[in-house]
Design a protein around this motif. Structure first.
Motif, PDB file in Angstrom:
ATOM      1  N   LEU A 111      11.042 -28.623  23.758  1.00 21.41           N
ATOM      2  CA  LEU A 111      11.084 -29.340  25.038  1.00 21.41           C
ATOM      3  C   LEU A 111      12.363 -30.171  25.147  1.00 21.41           C
ATOM      4  CD1 LEU A 111       9.803 -30.340  27.696  1.00 21.41           C
ATOM      5  CD2 LEU A 111       8.608 -32.094  26.345  1.00 21.41           C
ATOM      6  N   LEU A 112      12.704 -30.871  24.062  1.00 23.50           N
ATOM      7  CA  LEU A 112      13.927 -31.658  24.063  1.00 23.50           C
ATOM      8  C   LEU A 112      15.148 -30.759  24.241  1.00 23.50           C
ATOM      9  CD1 LEU A 112      15.446 -34.337  23.707  1.00 23.50           C
ATOM     10  CD2 LEU A 112      15.336 -33.990  21.223  1.00 23.50           C
ATOM     11  N   LEU A 113      15.195 -29.645  23.512  1.00 26.37           N
ATOM     12  CA  LEU A 113      16.314 -28.715  23.634  1.00 26.37           C
ATOM     13  C   LEU A 113      16.386 -28.127  25.038  1.00 26.37           C
ATOM     14  CD1 LEU A 113      16.081 -26.833  20.213  1.00 26.37           C
ATOM     15  CD2 LEU A 113      17.899 -28.388  20.936  1.00 26.37           C
ATOM     16  N   GLU A 114      15.223 -27.793  25.597  1.00 28.02           N
ATOM     17  CA  GLU A 114      15.179 -27.254  26.951  1.00 28.02           C
ATOM     18  C   GLU A 114      15.805 -28.232  27.943  1.00 28.02           C
ATOM     19  OE1 GLU A 114      11.637 -25.084  29.384  1.00 28.02           O
ATOM     20  OE2 GLU A 114      11.234 -27.161  28.794  1.00 28.02           O
ATOM     21  N   SER A 115      15.447 -29.505  27.796  1.00 25.20           N
ATOM     22  CA  SER A 115      15.979 -30.530  28.695  1.00 25.20           C
ATOM     23  C   SER A 115      17.468 -30.740  28.476  1.00 25.20           C
ATOM     24  CB  SER A 115      15.226 -31.849  28.466  1.00 25.20           C
ATOM     25  OG  SER A 115      13.849 -31.697  28.702  1.00 25.20           O
ATOM     26  N   MET A 116      17.897 -30.756  27.207  1.00 27.15           N
ATOM     27  CA  MET A 116      19.309 -30.935  26.907  1.00 27.15           C
ATOM     28  C   MET A 116      20.150 -29.786  27.457  1.00 27.15           C
ATOM     29  SD  MET A 116      19.075 -32.375  22.987  1.00 27.15           S
ATOM     30  CE  MET A 116      20.857 -32.375  22.757  1.00 27.15           C
ATOM     31  N   VAL A 117      19.644 -28.565  27.299  1.00 25.89           N
ATOM     32  CA  VAL A 117      20.388 -27.393  27.769  1.00 25.89           C
ATOM     33  C   VAL A 117      20.508 -27.415  29.291  1.00 25.89           C
ATOM     34  CG1 VAL A 117      20.284 -24.874  27.995  1.00 25.89           C
ATOM     35  CG2 VAL A 117      19.851 -25.955  25.771  1.00 25.89           C
TER      36      VAL A 117
END
Length: 275
Positions: free
Chosen positions: A185-191
């Protein structure tokens, strides 16, 4: 690892195949590994080059086994064990459950003998790439030799941590079992934000995921606490400090706490659903 035991996997889904693959990579004898599935399509997903024993008959596999890995869905486990109870009671293999939420006492009862040695495991999906984190609990009928073997077994797909109280597996679920999704989820948001800033999705994923891997390795080394590691990056008035302050001022820690508590409580609820 000492390859003197026959291991039967009841269920040949992703997690079972990841463990079997780890065993094969460690040169565990293929003739000592059995896998079962109701569907031939599922069995066909097991790489032929592994040359392990496969069958759709659980009894055939269990009759050969010193260790039985219960890798079926939790809702199927009661019926599977009821069918196998006579063989299990006669052979008394070590039972290792990968089924979430079902207590060792319930597993032993369904298998027909409350004195059976039962270990519960809580692996996570990075096990599929050999980087898993697994929580383990052994009931009082399990020997130290059993625990040592299972530690080596799960070392083929990552690392493991034993807990002394079975109830702590709910905490394990919250901190590692479900946690890969938190990081995704964090990576999804960062990307998504990186793309708004002009980076391509491919470059953003490459940079962010490698950063996650590196940060995890630094935390594992244990030379510094995670708080110290965070502070080392936060130069006064710098970019990192600005981002961290924004996270903390907007309730990041409280949000993580509440999410993990929700995960924990759902794990507790699930433990009562299959009795």
């Amino acid at each position: 690892m000492k390859a003197d035991k026959t291991i039967a996997f009841l269920g040949a889904g992703n997690m079972a195949r990841s463990i079997i693959g780890g065993l094969v990579q460690q040169s565990y004898p293929s003739q000592s590994i059995w896998a079962t599935a109701r569907s031939q399509t599922t069995l066909d997903k097991i790489p032929a080059q592994w040359q392990i024993q496969t069958t759709s008959d659980n009894k055939t596999a269990v009759q050969q086994a010193n260790i039985v890995v219960l890798a079926v869905k939790p809702k199927q486990l009661k019926d599977v064990l009821a069918t196998l109870a006579p063989v299990i009671v006669n052979n008394k293999p070590l039972l290792v459950s990968v089924a979430a939420g079902i207590p060792t006492s319930q597993i032993a009862s369904w298998a027909g003998d409350n004195s059976l040695a039962v270990i519960r495991s809580m692996p996570n999906t990075p096990s599929l790439v050999g980087k898993g984190a697994t929580g383990l609990y052994a009931n009082k009928h399990t020997t130290q030799a059993d625990k040592d073997f299972i530690t080596e077994l799960f070392a083929t797909i990552g690392n493991s941590t034993w807990v002394e109280d079975e109830e702590l597996l709910h905490a394990v679920t919250a901190v590692s079992g479900s946690a890969p999704a938190y990081f995704f989820l964090l990576l999804e948001s960062m990307v998504a934000t990186a793309k708004k800033m002009g980076l391509t999705e491919q470059d953003a994923i490459k940079l962010a995921s490698q950063t996650a891997i590196g940060a995890g390795l630094m935390a594992q080394q244990g030379e510094y606490t995670v708080t110290e590691l965070k502070q080392q990056i936060m130069s006064p008035g710098g970019t990192t400090e600005q981002a961290i302050q924004f996270f903390e001022q907007n309730g990041f820690k409280s949000l993580v706490n509440d999410a993990m508590e929700a995960c924990y409580q759902r794990s507790v609820e699930m433990a009562t659903e299959y009795k």
